[in-house]
Design a protein around this motif. Structure first.
Motif, PDB file in Angstrom:
ATOM      1  N   VAL A  18       0.830  -1.201   0.000  1.00  0.00           N
ATOM      2  CA  VAL A  18       0.000   0.000   0.000  1.00  0.00           C
ATOM      3  C   VAL A  18       0.869   1.257   0.000  1.00  0.00           C
ATOM      4  CG1 VAL A  18      -1.809   1.271   1.229  1.00  0.00           C
ATOM      5  CG2 VAL A  18      -1.743  -1.226   1.359  1.00  0.00           C
ATOM      6  N   CYS A  19       0.520   2.188  -0.868  1.00  0.00           N
ATOM      7  CA  CYS A  19       1.065   3.547  -0.786  1.00  0.00           C
ATOM      8  C   CYS A  19      -0.084   4.489  -1.142  1.00  0.00           C
ATOM      9  CB  CYS A  19       2.306   3.746  -1.648  1.00  0.00           C
ATOM     10  SG  CYS A  19       2.080   3.579  -3.415  1.00  0.00           S
ATOM     11  N   VAL A  20       0.161   5.771  -1.141  1.00  0.00           N
ATOM     12  CA  VAL A  20      -0.927   6.726  -1.337  1.00  0.00           C
ATOM     13  C   VAL A  20      -1.487   6.645  -2.757  1.00  0.00           C
ATOM     14  CG1 VAL A  20      -1.587   9.161  -1.290  1.00  0.00           C
ATOM     15  CG2 VAL A  20      -0.054   8.258   0.465  1.00  0.00           C
ATOM     16  N   GLU A  21      -0.636   6.827  -3.770  1.00  0.00           N
ATOM     17  CA  GLU A  21      -1.120   6.924  -5.149  1.00  0.00           C
ATOM     18  C   GLU A  21      -1.209   5.593  -5.893  1.00  0.00           C
ATOM     19  OE1 GLU A  21       1.360   9.795  -7.118  1.00  0.00           O
ATOM     20  OE2 GLU A  21       0.314  11.467  -6.177  1.00  0.00           O
ATOM     21  N   ASN A  22      -0.560   4.551  -5.391  1.00  0.00           N
ATOM     22  CA  ASN A  22      -0.513   3.248  -6.063  1.00  0.00           C
ATOM     23  C   ASN A  22      -0.039   3.407  -7.506  1.00  0.00           C
ATOM     24  OD1 ASN A  22      -2.656   0.684  -7.270  1.00  0.00           O
ATOM     25  ND2 ASN A  22      -0.830   0.338  -6.084  1.00  0.00           N
ATOM     26  N   SER A  23       1.049   4.157  -7.670  1.00  0.00           N
ATOM     27  CA  SER A  23       1.569   4.373  -9.017  1.00  0.00           C
ATOM     28  C   SER A  23       3.064   4.076  -9.132  1.00  0.00           C
ATOM     29  CB  SER A  23       1.302   5.805  -9.475  1.00  0.00           C
ATOM     30  OG  SER A  23       1.984   6.721  -8.647  1.00  0.00           O
ATOM     31  N   ASN A  24       3.776   3.919  -8.008  1.00  0.00           N
ATOM     32  CA  ASN A  24       5.224   3.702  -8.039  1.00  0.00           C
ATOM     33  C   ASN A  24       5.641   2.546  -7.135  1.00  0.00           C
ATOM     34  OD1 ASN A  24       6.530   5.975  -9.659  1.00  0.00           O
ATOM     35  ND2 ASN A  24       5.222   7.143  -8.285  1.00  0.00           N
ATOM     36  N   ARG A  25       5.889   2.860  -5.862  1.00  0.00           N
ATOM     37  CA  ARG A  25       6.468   1.898  -4.917  1.00  0.00           C
ATOM     38  C   ARG A  25       5.635   0.641  -4.748  1.00  0.00           C
ATOM     39  NH1 ARG A  25       6.600   6.197  -0.268  1.00  0.00           N
ATOM     40  NH2 ARG A  25       4.701   6.662  -1.427  1.00  0.00           N
ATOM     41  N   SER A  26       4.354   0.785  -4.460  1.00  0.00           N
ATOM     42  CA  SER A  26       3.526  -0.396  -4.218  1.00  0.00           C
ATOM     43  C   SER A  26       3.359  -1.224  -5.492  1.00  0.00           C
ATOM     44  CB  SER A  26       2.166  -0.008  -3.640  1.00  0.00           C
ATOM     45  OG  SER A  26       1.488   0.893  -4.487  1.00  0.00           O
ATOM     46  N   GLN A  27       3.341  -0.570  -6.628  1.00  0.00           N
ATOM     47  CA  GLN A  27       3.240  -1.299  -7.902  1.00  0.00           C
ATOM     48  C   GLN A  27       4.497  -2.131  -8.149  1.00  0.00           C
ATOM     49  OE1 GLN A  27       0.828  -1.703 -10.109  1.00  0.00           O
ATOM     50  NE2 GLN A  27      -0.663  -0.316  -9.195  1.00  0.00           N
ATOM     51  N   MET A  28       5.661  -1.539  -7.890  1.00  0.00           N
ATOM     52  CA  MET A  28       6.905  -2.289  -8.076  1.00  0.00           C
ATOM     53  C   MET A  28       6.992  -3.438  -7.081  1.00  0.00           C
ATOM     54  SD  MET A  28       9.774   0.556  -9.149  1.00  0.00           S
ATOM     55  CE  MET A  28       9.530   1.676  -7.763  1.00  0.00           C
ATOM     56  N   ALA A  29       6.548  -3.206  -5.844  1.00  0.00           N
ATOM     57  CA  ALA A  29       6.570  -4.268  -4.836  1.00  0.00           C
ATOM     58  C   ALA A  29       5.669  -5.424  -5.256  1.00  0.00           C
ATOM     59  CB  ALA A  29       6.143  -3.713  -3.482  1.00  0.00           C
ATOM     60  N   GLU A  30       4.483  -5.109  -5.759  1.00  0.00           N
ATOM     61  CA  GLU A  30       3.590  -6.162  -6.245  1.00  0.00           C
ATOM     62  C   GLU A  30       4.268  -6.950  -7.365  1.00  0.00           C
ATOM     63  OE1 GLU A  30      -0.590  -6.852  -8.689  1.00  0.00           O
ATOM     64  OE2 GLU A  30      -0.175  -4.850  -7.913  1.00  0.00           O
ATOM     65  N   ALA A  31       4.921  -6.238  -8.277  1.00  0.00           N
ATOM     66  CA  ALA A  31       5.616  -6.898  -9.387  1.00  0.00           C
ATOM     67  C   ALA A  31       6.700  -7.845  -8.872  1.00  0.00           C
ATOM     68  CB  ALA A  31       6.227  -5.855 -10.320  1.00  0.00           C
ATOM     69  N   PHE A  32       7.501  -7.377  -7.912  1.00  0.00           N
ATOM     70  CA  PHE A  32       8.558  -8.237  -7.374  1.00  0.00           C
ATOM     71  C   PHE A  32       7.972  -9.439  -6.643  1.00  0.00           C
ATOM     72  CE2 PHE A  32      11.338  -4.387  -7.736  1.00  0.00           C
ATOM     73  CZ  PHE A  32      12.221  -4.940  -8.665  1.00  0.00           C
TER      74      PHE A  32
END
Length: 138
Positions: A18-32
């Motif tokens: 989870v992050c605020v915008e769900n456009s960078n960090r959380s998306q990359m974490a999901e991918a990994f």
């Protein structure tokens, strides 16, 4: 010969990033989590105030590693449900509401959206290491 293996969902772990915008960090974490966890992990990401788009830098820097992040969608926490084995927040503090989970961690990662390429790659690689360690510990 009989198949003595467990049902695929019997040991599958559910992880939410989870992050605020769900456009960078959380998306990359999901991918990994998809990359490292394979069929043993059901990975999701969401935002408390989703931007509705995946940052083109995130797409570009995950593409460097052979992962097509453009297939992901920025989504709200309202779009995910159920209990999770782990919920990982990316430094969004009070802006990330409570979600039912067995384990909660806040990684406190800086938002890379305005970083130069090298800074962005450093955040991406940090996320990769953290996800790998998380999945090993579940």
């Amino acid at each position: 010969m009989s198949d003595l293996g467990e049902a695929p969902h019997a040991t599958m772990k559910r992880v939410l990033f989870v992050c605020v915008e769900n456009s960078n960090r959380s998306q990359m974490a999901e991918a990994f989590a998809h990359i490292y966890g394979g069929n043993a992990v059901e990975a999701f990401s969401a935002g408390s105030r989703p931007s509705g788009v995946i940052n083109p830098k995130a797409v570009r820097f995950m593409d460097e590693l052979g992962y097509d992040l453009s297939r992901h969608a920025s989504k709200s926490l309202d779009e995910v449900s159920g209990e999770f084995d782990a919920v990982i927040t990316m430094g969004c503090g009070d802006q990330c509401p409570w979600v039912p989970t067995k384990r909660r961690e806040d990684w406190g990662l800086p938002d890379p959206k305005h970083m130069d390429d090298e800074g962005y790659r450093q955040v991406r690689d940090d996320i990769a290491q953290r996800v790998r360690a998380l999945l090993t510990s579940l």
